[in-house]
Write a protein that holds these residues in place. Sequence first.
Motif, PDB file in Angstrom:
ATOM      1  N   GLU A 482     -34.409 -85.912  62.814  1.00 17.59           N
ATOM      2  CA  GLU A 482     -35.183 -86.960  63.608  1.00 17.59           C
ATOM      3  C   GLU A 482     -36.655 -86.984  62.610  1.00 17.59           C
ATOM      4  O   GLU A 482     -37.471 -88.172  62.755  1.00 17.59           O
ATOM      5  N   LYS A 483     -36.981 -86.355  62.177  1.00 21.15           N
ATOM      6  CA  LYS A 483     -38.018 -85.846  61.082  1.00 21.15           C
ATOM      7  C   LYS A 483     -37.355 -88.105  60.107  1.00 21.15           C
ATOM      8  O   LYS A 483     -38.126 -88.361  59.787  1.00 21.15           O
ATOM      9  N   ASP A 484     -36.308 -87.592  59.998  1.00 19.02           N
ATOM     10  CA  ASP A 484     -35.956 -89.552  58.668  1.00 19.02           C
ATOM     11  C   ASP A 484     -36.218 -90.240  59.642  1.00 19.02           C
ATOM     12  O   ASP A 484     -36.184 -91.033  59.071  1.00 19.02           O
ATOM     13  N   VAL A 485     -35.441 -89.757  60.179  1.00 18.94           N
ATOM     14  CA  VAL A 485     -35.593 -91.420  61.424  1.00 18.94           C
ATOM     15  C   VAL A 485     -36.667 -92.045  61.474  1.00 18.94           C
ATOM     16  O   VAL A 485     -37.099 -93.317  61.411  1.00 18.94           O
ATOM     17  N   LYS A 486     -37.800 -90.454  61.658  1.00 21.18           N
ATOM     18  CA  LYS A 486     -39.928 -91.375  61.797  1.00 21.18           C
ATOM     19  C   LYS A 486     -40.027 -91.658  60.035  1.00 21.18           C
ATOM     20  O   LYS A 486     -40.289 -92.079  60.201  1.00 21.18           O
ATOM     21  N   ALA A 487     -39.543 -91.108  59.161  1.00 24.58           N
ATOM     22  CA  ALA A 487     -40.149 -91.724  57.702  1.00 24.58           C
ATOM     23  C   ALA A 487     -39.598 -93.086  57.624  1.00 24.58           C
ATOM     24  O   ALA A 487     -40.086 -93.786  57.421  1.00 24.58           O
ATOM     25  N   ARG A 488     -37.882 -93.539  57.852  1.00 28.49           N
ATOM     26  CA  ARG A 488     -37.886 -94.802  57.832  1.00 28.49           C
ATOM     27  C   ARG A 488     -37.685 -95.843  58.519  1.00 28.49           C
ATOM     28  O   ARG A 488     -38.231 -97.177  58.225  1.00 28.49           O
ATOM     29  N   THR A 489     -38.673 -95.184  60.051  1.00 28.16           N
ATOM     30  CA  THR A 489     -39.338 -96.053  60.389  1.00 28.16           C
ATOM     31  C   THR A 489     -40.932 -96.358  60.791  1.00 28.16           C
ATOM     32  O   THR A 489     -41.337 -97.366  61.442  1.00 28.16           O
TER      33      THR A 489
END
Length: 531
Positions: A482-489
Amino acid sequence: MENSGLDSLSIKDRADGGKLKETKQKKPSQGGTKNAPKKKEVKKETGLGLTYKKDENFGEWYSEVVVNGEMIEYYDVSGCYILRPWAFSIWDILKDFFDPEIKKMGIKNCYFPLFVSSNVLEKEKDHIEGFAPEVAWVTKSGQSELDVPIAIRPTSETVMYPYYSKWIRGHRDLPLKLNQWCNVVRWEFSNPTPFIRSREFLWQEGHTAFATKAEADEEVLQILELYRRIYEEYLAVPVIKGRKSELEKFAGGLYTTTVEAFVPNTGRGIQGATSHCLGQNFAKMFEINFENEKGEKGMVWQNSWAYTTRSIGVMIMVHGDDKGLVLPPKVASLQVIVIPVPYKDADTQGILDACSETVAALRAAGFRAEADLRENYSPGWKYSQWEMKGVPLRIEIGPRDLANNQVRAVRRDTSAKMDVPRHKLVEDVGTILDDIQQSMYQTAKQKRDACIVVVRTWEEFMDALAAKKMILAPWCDEMEVEKDVKARTKGEMGAAKSLCTPFDQMPLPEGTLCFASGKPAKIWTYWGRSY
């Protein structure tokens, strides 16, 4: 108790104390001339329309609607707002529903102080970390510096729980179930917005303690169902019941349940209300222990839960249109406005008497009704004003209606018009208001459902996000993903995040992979940008 990690809004507060420079309400101009004989002047139908359209500039539209609809007035402290009677009456109605329901559950109302000592506030590190940037501190008394600064409550766990440890000694002291109706202060710096994101807001906050986790779990869902009813049965706003991710849950709690709404015009989810199981974390920190029937020592299990004046803002965002507010009948302080329409040479007094009789009959039947008998405004001006304020049903009475012993009823939600015989007035008005309430909910649900997209891959996810959709995707349920999704978007519109994992789960076929990581998926979760 609302999660503090919210993305920034596109709706901006007014640094000049909220003066809407572009959208000041104009006073209707008066007719007549200096030399005209003195008489009551009819004000022209002007100055009531909105400058902005909901589909074209949502942020400015919302700012205009809440002021012109007389819901709020801007205050000279940025991020703080005056709740006018038109808005506060809605809060009262929601309280009149919720308060008796929790009392049926054995929950009692109380009140704890607004101020919190710094040593108590900072005792539970994980908890305060989520609120630390928003805590307002009192540092002076008059011109004297305080020896120790005092915080203004951002939430009341640390205010109340030292006293729970004092009051709870044995199993006979449990369960302890308290609620308070109060205000809290969170010093937001990311675009304060009326109702949605204000520095001071109203809420109820429940804090309960039990001997067992099973009791706590049961209450979490009971309260969440009451929140669903507030949104769906009263505010006519569809919500999804579910559980927050570990990353989005209440800081210091065991798990968080939520009712999540969605605003189709902005493509953003919005947390409607939350019910948290706190587990035993706070019990450990504040030493809330008890002795059971067998003489064994144990720690209590705790819950906390809240809904706020944010609920009013969600209602406005979902239902409002280019004419202004659209209020569901159940929460409108005025359900029916009666307007006389006296044409030239009409029996004006007969029309006025019919209006008064209509109001009397409706009030006697329990409806919230008034007549607008002001003589210095035209009927058309009154129509526009009451449409701006969102009154669910308008009744017009003119010469033809008087002659036919009927009234003309006009719905705010659809603008549909119908003639109602006066002998059937009470029955038909009740039917129409019920239909408006249900129709508003169904219309909002259809619009929300049309925005939900099921995706299975990252490419599909990004396409749906760009289209401002509410996204249901298979997920591996890992915090780092989820942290990665936030960073990528992350971008100008704000990052995407999980909104909730719905209790009502679609089948997850074996072999389904997480949309973001490619790992085996465990659950279906809603994603999107949010307020």
